[in-house]
Design a protein around this motif. Structure first.
Motif, PDB file in Angstrom:
ATOM      1  N   SER A  87       0.832  -1.213   0.000  1.00 40.91           N
ATOM      2  CA  SER A  87       0.000   0.000   0.000  1.00 40.91           C
ATOM      3  C   SER A  87       0.859   1.252   0.000  1.00 40.91           C
ATOM      4  O   SER A  87       0.386   2.337  -0.380  1.00 40.91           O
ATOM      5  CB  SER A  87      -0.923   0.005   1.219  1.00 40.91           C
ATOM      6  OG  SER A  87      -0.162  -0.012   2.427  1.00 40.91           O
ATOM      7  N   LYS A  88       2.138   1.133   0.422  1.00 37.31           N
ATOM      8  CA  LYS A  88       3.060   2.271   0.442  1.00 37.31           C
ATOM      9  C   LYS A  88       3.713   2.510  -0.914  1.00 37.31           C
ATOM     10  O   LYS A  88       4.389   3.523  -1.099  1.00 37.31           O
ATOM     11  CB  LYS A  88       4.150   2.039   1.495  1.00 37.31           C
ATOM     12  CG  LYS A  88       3.633   1.915   2.919  1.00 37.31           C
ATOM     13  CD  LYS A  88       3.007   3.211   3.406  1.00 37.31           C
ATOM     14  CE  LYS A  88       2.571   3.102   4.860  1.00 37.31           C
ATOM     15  NZ  LYS A  88       1.959   4.367   5.337  1.00 37.31           N
ATOM     16  N   CYS A  89       3.519   1.570  -1.840  1.00 38.09           N
ATOM     17  CA  CYS A  89       4.122   1.734  -3.161  1.00 38.09           C
ATOM     18  C   CYS A  89       3.544   2.973  -3.832  1.00 38.09           C
ATOM     19  O   CYS A  89       2.347   3.284  -3.700  1.00 38.09           O
ATOM     20  CB  CYS A  89       3.848   0.490  -4.017  1.00 38.09           C
ATOM     21  SG  CYS A  89       4.547   0.589  -5.684  1.00 38.09           S
ATOM     22  N   ASP A  90       4.376   3.695  -4.568  1.00 33.34           N
ATOM     23  CA  ASP A  90       3.963   4.957  -5.183  1.00 33.34           C
ATOM     24  C   ASP A  90       2.793   4.806  -6.144  1.00 33.34           C
ATOM     25  O   ASP A  90       2.053   5.765  -6.375  1.00 33.34           O
ATOM     26  CB  ASP A  90       5.152   5.586  -5.930  1.00 33.34           C
ATOM     27  CG  ASP A  90       6.237   6.057  -4.987  1.00 33.34           C
ATOM     28  OD1 ASP A  90       5.902   6.443  -3.855  1.00 33.34           O
ATOM     29  OD2 ASP A  90       7.420   6.032  -5.380  1.00 33.34           O
ATOM     30  N   VAL A  91       2.612   3.622  -6.730  1.00 36.15           N
ATOM     31  CA  VAL A  91       1.563   3.455  -7.744  1.00 36.15           C
ATOM     32  C   VAL A  91       0.229   3.021  -7.142  1.00 36.15           C
ATOM     33  O   VAL A  91      -0.758   2.877  -7.872  1.00 36.15           O
ATOM     34  CB  VAL A  91       1.992   2.450  -8.838  1.00 36.15           C
ATOM     35  CG1 VAL A  91       3.287   2.886  -9.482  1.00 36.15           C
ATOM     36  CG2 VAL A  91       2.114   1.039  -8.287  1.00 36.15           C
ATOM     37  N   MET A  92       0.185   2.784  -5.832  1.00 35.96           N
ATOM     38  CA  MET A  92      -1.049   2.360  -5.182  1.00 35.96           C
ATOM     39  C   MET A  92      -1.803   3.564  -4.613  1.00 35.96           C
ATOM     40  O   MET A  92      -1.210   4.467  -4.043  1.00 35.96           O
ATOM     41  CB  MET A  92      -0.759   1.358  -4.061  1.00 35.96           C
ATOM     42  CG  MET A  92      -0.100   0.068  -4.523  1.00 35.96           C
ATOM     43  SD  MET A  92      -1.184  -0.872  -5.618  1.00 35.96           S
ATOM     44  CE  MET A  92      -0.040  -2.141  -6.193  1.00 35.96           C
ATOM     45  N   LYS A  93      -3.117   3.550  -4.776  1.00 34.94           N
ATOM     46  CA  LYS A  93      -3.955   4.615  -4.241  1.00 34.94           C
ATOM     47  C   LYS A  93      -5.305   4.021  -3.839  1.00 34.94           C
ATOM     48  O   LYS A  93      -5.976   3.381  -4.659  1.00 34.94           O
ATOM     49  CB  LYS A  93      -4.159   5.722  -5.283  1.00 34.94           C
ATOM     50  CG  LYS A  93      -4.865   6.948  -4.733  1.00 34.94           C
ATOM     51  CD  LYS A  93      -4.891   8.071  -5.768  1.00 34.94           C
ATOM     52  CE  LYS A  93      -5.518   9.337  -5.186  1.00 34.94           C
ATOM     53  NZ  LYS A  93      -5.529  10.443  -6.182  1.00 34.94           N
ATOM     54  N   TYR A  94      -5.680   4.258  -2.595  1.00 32.64           N
ATOM     55  CA  TYR A  94      -6.937   3.725  -2.060  1.00 32.64           C
ATOM     56  C   TYR A  94      -7.038   2.217  -2.269  1.00 32.64           C
ATOM     57  O   TYR A  94      -8.112   1.683  -2.576  1.00 32.64           O
ATOM     58  CB  TYR A  94      -8.134   4.423  -2.696  1.00 32.64           C
ATOM     59  CG  TYR A  94      -8.115   5.920  -2.546  1.00 32.64           C
ATOM     60  CD1 TYR A  94      -7.892   6.527  -1.304  1.00 32.64           C
ATOM     61  CD2 TYR A  94      -8.296   6.752  -3.649  1.00 32.64           C
ATOM     62  CE1 TYR A  94      -7.864   7.901  -1.168  1.00 32.64           C
ATOM     63  CE2 TYR A  94      -8.272   8.132  -3.526  1.00 32.64           C
ATOM     64  CZ  TYR A  94      -8.052   8.697  -2.288  1.00 32.64           C
ATOM     65  OH  TYR A  94      -8.018  10.065  -2.154  1.00 32.64           O
ATOM     66  N   GLY A  95      -5.915   1.525  -2.117  1.00 31.15           N
ATOM     67  CA  GLY A  95      -5.920   0.081  -2.181  1.00 31.15           C
ATOM     68  C   GLY A  95      -5.945  -0.512  -3.579  1.00 31.15           C
ATOM     69  O   GLY A  95      -6.063  -1.738  -3.733  1.00 31.15           O
ATOM     70  N   ARG A  96      -5.828   0.313  -4.605  1.00 29.64           N
ATOM     71  CA  ARG A  96      -5.839  -0.180  -5.980  1.00 29.64           C
ATOM     72  C   ARG A  96      -4.635   0.379  -6.740  1.00 29.64           C
ATOM     73  O   ARG A  96      -4.116   1.457  -6.416  1.00 29.64           O
ATOM     74  CB  ARG A  96      -7.128   0.194  -6.718  1.00 29.64           C
ATOM     75  CG  ARG A  96      -8.394  -0.277  -6.031  1.00 29.64           C
ATOM     76  CD  ARG A  96      -9.616  -0.056  -6.895  1.00 29.64           C
ATOM     77  NE  ARG A  96      -9.710  -1.060  -7.971  1.00 29.64           N
ATOM     78  CZ  ARG A  96     -10.349  -2.212  -7.849  1.00 29.64           C
ATOM     79  NH1 ARG A  96     -10.935  -2.536  -6.700  1.00 29.64           N
ATOM     80  NH2 ARG A  96     -10.402  -3.064  -8.856  1.00 29.64           N
ATOM     81  N   CYS A  97      -4.232  -0.349  -7.774  1.00 27.83           N
ATOM     82  CA  CYS A  97      -3.112   0.081  -8.603  1.00 27.83           C
ATOM     83  C   CYS A  97      -3.580   1.140  -9.598  1.00 27.83           C
ATOM     84  O   CYS A  97      -4.672   1.045 -10.158  1.00 27.83           O
ATOM     85  CB  CYS A  97      -2.526  -1.118  -9.350  1.00 27.83           C
ATOM     86  SG  CYS A  97      -1.126  -0.712 -10.424  1.00 27.83           S
ATOM     87  N   THR A  98      -2.779   2.146  -9.813  1.00 31.10           N
ATOM     88  CA  THR A  98      -3.114   3.217 -10.763  1.00 31.10           C
ATOM     89  C   THR A  98      -2.430   3.024 -12.111  1.00 31.10           C
ATOM     90  O   THR A  98      -2.533   3.884 -12.974  1.00 31.10           O
ATOM     91  CB  THR A  98      -2.695   4.579 -10.187  1.00 31.10           C
ATOM     92  OG1 THR A  98      -1.273   4.580  -9.982  1.00 31.10           O
ATOM     93  CG2 THR A  98      -3.382   4.862  -8.864  1.00 31.10           C
ATOM     94  N   VAL A  99      -1.747   1.890 -12.286  1.00 36.04           N
ATOM     95  CA  VAL A  99      -0.946   1.692 -13.485  1.00 36.04           C
ATOM     96  C   VAL A  99      -1.456   0.568 -14.379  1.00 36.04           C
ATOM     97  O   VAL A  99      -1.614   0.746 -15.590  1.00 36.04           O
ATOM     98  CB  VAL A  99       0.532   1.431 -13.107  1.00 36.04           C
ATOM     99  CG1 VAL A  99       1.360   1.055 -14.342  1.00 36.04           C
ATOM    100  CG2 VAL A  99       1.133   2.668 -12.447  1.00 36.04           C
ATOM    101  N   CYS A 100      -1.716  -0.615 -13.823  1.00 34.28           N
ATOM    102  CA  CYS A 100      -2.060  -1.765 -14.665  1.00 34.28           C
ATOM    103  C   CYS A 100      -3.386  -1.526 -15.396  1.00 34.28           C
ATOM    104  O   CYS A 100      -4.216  -0.713 -14.976  1.00 34.28           O
ATOM    105  CB  CYS A 100      -2.105  -3.047 -13.840  1.00 34.28           C
ATOM    106  SG  CYS A 100      -3.378  -3.097 -12.561  1.00 34.28           S
ATOM    107  N   THR A 101      -3.600  -2.243 -16.472  1.00 36.39           N
ATOM    108  CA  THR A 101      -4.760  -2.038 -17.337  1.00 36.39           C
ATOM    109  C   THR A 101      -6.071  -2.167 -16.570  1.00 36.39           C
ATOM    110  O   THR A 101      -7.000  -1.368 -16.753  1.00 36.39           O
ATOM    111  CB  THR A 101      -4.745  -3.051 -18.491  1.00 36.39           C
ATOM    112  OG1 THR A 101      -3.523  -2.897 -19.223  1.00 36.39           O
ATOM    113  CG2 THR A 101      -5.917  -2.824 -19.433  1.00 36.39           C
ATOM    114  N   GLY A 102      -6.170  -3.173 -15.685  1.00 37.77           N
ATOM    115  CA  GLY A 102      -7.410  -3.404 -14.958  1.00 37.77           C
ATOM    116  C   GLY A 102      -7.550  -2.592 -13.692  1.00 37.77           C
ATOM    117  O   GLY A 102      -8.584  -2.709 -13.003  1.00 37.77           O
ATOM    118  N   ARG A 103      -6.550  -1.766 -13.352  1.00 35.09           N
ATOM    119  CA  ARG A 103      -6.549  -1.006 -12.090  1.00 35.09           C
ATOM    120  C   ARG A 103      -6.937  -1.937 -10.936  1.00 35.09           C
ATOM    121  O   ARG A 103      -7.838  -1.654 -10.141  1.00 35.09           O
ATOM    122  CB  ARG A 103      -7.510   0.181 -12.170  1.00 35.09           C
ATOM    123  CG  ARG A 103      -7.198   1.175 -13.281  1.00 35.09           C
ATOM    124  CD  ARG A 103      -5.833   1.824 -13.070  1.00 35.09           C
ATOM    125  NE  ARG A 103      -5.611   2.965 -13.938  1.00 35.09           N
ATOM    126  CZ  ARG A 103      -4.922   2.911 -15.086  1.00 35.09           C
ATOM    127  NH1 ARG A 103      -4.407   1.746 -15.484  1.00 35.09           N
ATOM    128  NH2 ARG A 103      -4.746   3.982 -15.817  1.00 35.09           N
TER     129      ARG A 103
END
Length: 611
Positions: A416-432
């Motif tokens: 959850s601390k990864c820069d690409v995670m927001k509100y428990g979801r990924c902001t990068v991969c196709t399916g979020r």
């Protein structure tokens, strides 16, 4: 918070010095014989310091190690150490300074010199206190002293306290990966509530230093990125190993490199002189050097009196957003590459169908070869440039690399601390996808091709299964139509991804982190030719403008480093060369030749210099 008053501080220091002088004189008279230096375990026992410290060398001068509380800054994965002396009084002003400089410049001695000034140690005391601690050689070789250390000095008698942020030294043999790590750690440090501002950036350099390296530019640009252009009025220079004269070489190097910094009324870079002999045995001849350091410290503290502190221009959210955008660009590179592999595969199949159309008309089966694309997970190879990127955060559902670069500090259990995670979801991969569908490991997805033989009937069955109905003998041309439709669809998807990447890169360029030029250049080198193929000439011009800016920085780094190496090599080896072709040339002429025509060295000297 009480206002810091330099006059009160100096008066307090003078009163404490007077008291310490009386105690010191009395103590010196009672020790005409050498000190009895004993050890109980690892703790030396000897003459007691007036401060909370342990004697580690009887000297002279007596060397004490200040007893500090040692922890790490939260949120930095133990990459930023925190050593605290004394207890903080939040009613007192605290000044925060950042020290940067090459290995061997004298940063460690300067840190201890500042601490001794705050403690009130003077020349007659014949003692010296250190808050730093040298690492053992074996530990140093393992860690490369890559940790930032924050020294907090709270002296009860003083109306102010001092926080010194010490960045690791860096050597000419190391790559930029370490400086990238320092840059990342500084960003995270200044996101901490206790370090959300800075009062001064002190660049430590020797009086004899005549050039600045690309790595020194790198660290400066990292600071400028965090605090903006206004920070230049807080940048000053600590000149070490000084004989008290004007540090002409160092000042010329600063001016030549065009380092933004604070300047005095004569337009010279503001600097403070020290001789770095505080730990050596003190003779009367050394008094002037000691007093030079005291005068410099007094002037430096007066400078800190100014209400000139700066807060980070990019807070933790802005830095995280920058990392997120960068991760999305890398992800798009992977997805565009995947589309290109698919385009090539479909094109090869259509070519095989075109070459065997007569057999299709006769409902005859045939075989052909095609490079099929498959996605696999492979071990991440460690390189000099990407030494910190040994792990990646990947989506198990989308089978995509979500965060490849700069994700070294986030543990698997805290994605959850990864820069690409927001509100428990990924902001990068196709399916979020949710963060639970992601894994962090030393493996990443790559596209591989394998040559396979297949028949037309197998191809037809494949399309029948994907379309959900069987093709009849009267629909034998439908397979080719589906292939062409799929090809156009993949090409359109690639165009959409290219345009998305273009918008992201232009957004990144508005707040360009010059210290990241090698990553951004990789993005541009990938996208420019592909946009050009699609006739997106405006986008190509925009990206080339960004590329040109980044190339200027890259060339500046390499030019500074190359010229400096050339000068040093000439200085060290000129007399040993066979100068048969340059008898009439002066040494300065040879130096100029190195600076402006590097390749000419192979013609000038019978033994070619190794750079």
């Amino acid at each position: 918070m009480a206002e810091f008053n330099i006059e009160d501080f100096l008066k307090t220091r003078h009163r404490r010095n007077s008291l310490c002088s009386e105690v010191s004189c009395a103590s010196d008279q009672s020790h005409d014989h050498p000190l009895n230096f004993k050890r109980d375990g690892n703790k030396p026992v000897g003459k007691r310091s007036h401060h909370d410290a342990t004697l580690i060398n009887p000297g002279p001068p007596r060397l004490y190690q200040l007893n500090t509380e040692r922890t790490h800054i939260d949120g930095t994965d133990k990459k930023v150490r925190r050593w605290t002396y004394g207890r903080r009084d939040r009613n007192k002003q605290n000044k925060v300074i950042l020290l940067v400089g090459e290995s061997g410049a004298g940063k460690t001695t300067m840190i201890n010199t500042m601490v001794n000034y705050l403690l009130g140690v003077k020349f007659e005391d014949k003692e010296f206190h250190q808050i730093t601690e040298e690492e053992k050689p074996e530990a140093q070789s393992q860690s490369l002293t890559s940790e930032i250390t924050v020294y907090e000095v709270f002296v009860e008698e003083n109306p102010t306290s001092l926080t010194i942020i010490d960045t690791p030294g860096y050597g000419d043999s190391e790559g930029f990966s370490r400086e990238r790590e320092i840059s990342d750690d500084l960003g995270r440090l200044f996101s901490d509530e206790d370090f959300h501002y800075i009062d001064a950036v002190c660049f430590v350099m020797k009086a004899s230093q005549n050039r600045l390296t690309g790595k020194e530019h790198y660290i400066f640009q990292s600071v400028l990125t965090l605090f903006g252009k206004d920070i230049e009025d807080n940048i000053v220079f600590i000149i070490t190993h000084s004989d008290g004269g004007s540090p002409t070489d160092a000042l010329n190097a600063i001016n030549t490199a065009q380092i933004p910094c604070r300047r005095d009324e004569r337009d010279k870079p503001v600097h403070f002189l020290f001789n770095n002999q505080q730990e050596e045995q003190r003779a009367q001849a050394h008094r002037s050097s000691w007093e030079m350091g005291e005068n410099s410290m007094e002037k430096f503290l007066k400078l800190l009196l100014e209400n000139n502190r700066k807060k980070p221009l990019m807070n933790v959210d802005a830095l995280k957003e920058h990392k997120k955008l960068e991760a999305r660009v890398f992800n798009l590179m992977d997805r565009i590459t995947e589309k290109e592999f698919k385009i090539k595969e479909l094109t090869e199949i259509l070519k095989a169908i075109g070459q065997n159309r007569d057999k299709i008309e006769k409902s005859q089966n045939f075989e052909f070869s095609v490079n099929k694309t498959v996605k696999r997970k492979v071990l991440i190879e460690e390189t000099l440039l990407l030494v910190l990127n040994k792990e990646a955060t990947c989506c198990k559902v989308c089978e995509e690399n979500c965060h490849q670069h700069g994700c070294w500090w986030v543990p698997l259990k805290r994605l959850s601390k990864c820069d690409v995670m927001k509100y428990g979801r990924c902001t990068v991969c196709t399916g979020r996808c949710p963060q639970e569908e992601h894994i962090k490991e030393n493996r990443k997805y790559v596209m591989k091709t394998t040559k396979v033989n297949m028949s037309f009937d197998e191809l037809k069955q494949e399309y029948e299964s994907t379309r959900g109905r069987a093709e009849t003998s009267f629909d034998k041309t439908k397979v080719e139509e589906h292939l062409k439709s799929d090809l156009e669809k993949v090409k359109a998807e690639k165009s959409i991804l290219l345009h998305e990447a273009y918008k992201l890169i232009m957004k990144l360029s508005k707040n360009l982190i010059k210290a990241d030029w090698y990553f951004t250049a990789e993005h541009l080198d990938f996208f420019i030719p592909r946009l050009e193929e699609e006739g997106k000439y405006k986008e190509v011009r925009d990206l080339r403008d960004v590329r040109r800016t980044l190339e200027d920085w890259a060339n500046r780094f390499s030019e500074q480093s190359w010229i400096a190496q050339g000068r040093q090599y000439l200085s060290d080896n000129l007399l040993s060369w066979n100068l048969t072709d340059v008898v009439s040339l002066s040494v300065e002429g040879v130096v100029n030749t190195v600076e402006w025509t590097g390749q000419a060295l192979s013609n000038l000297f019978t033994r070619r210099p190794p750079f």
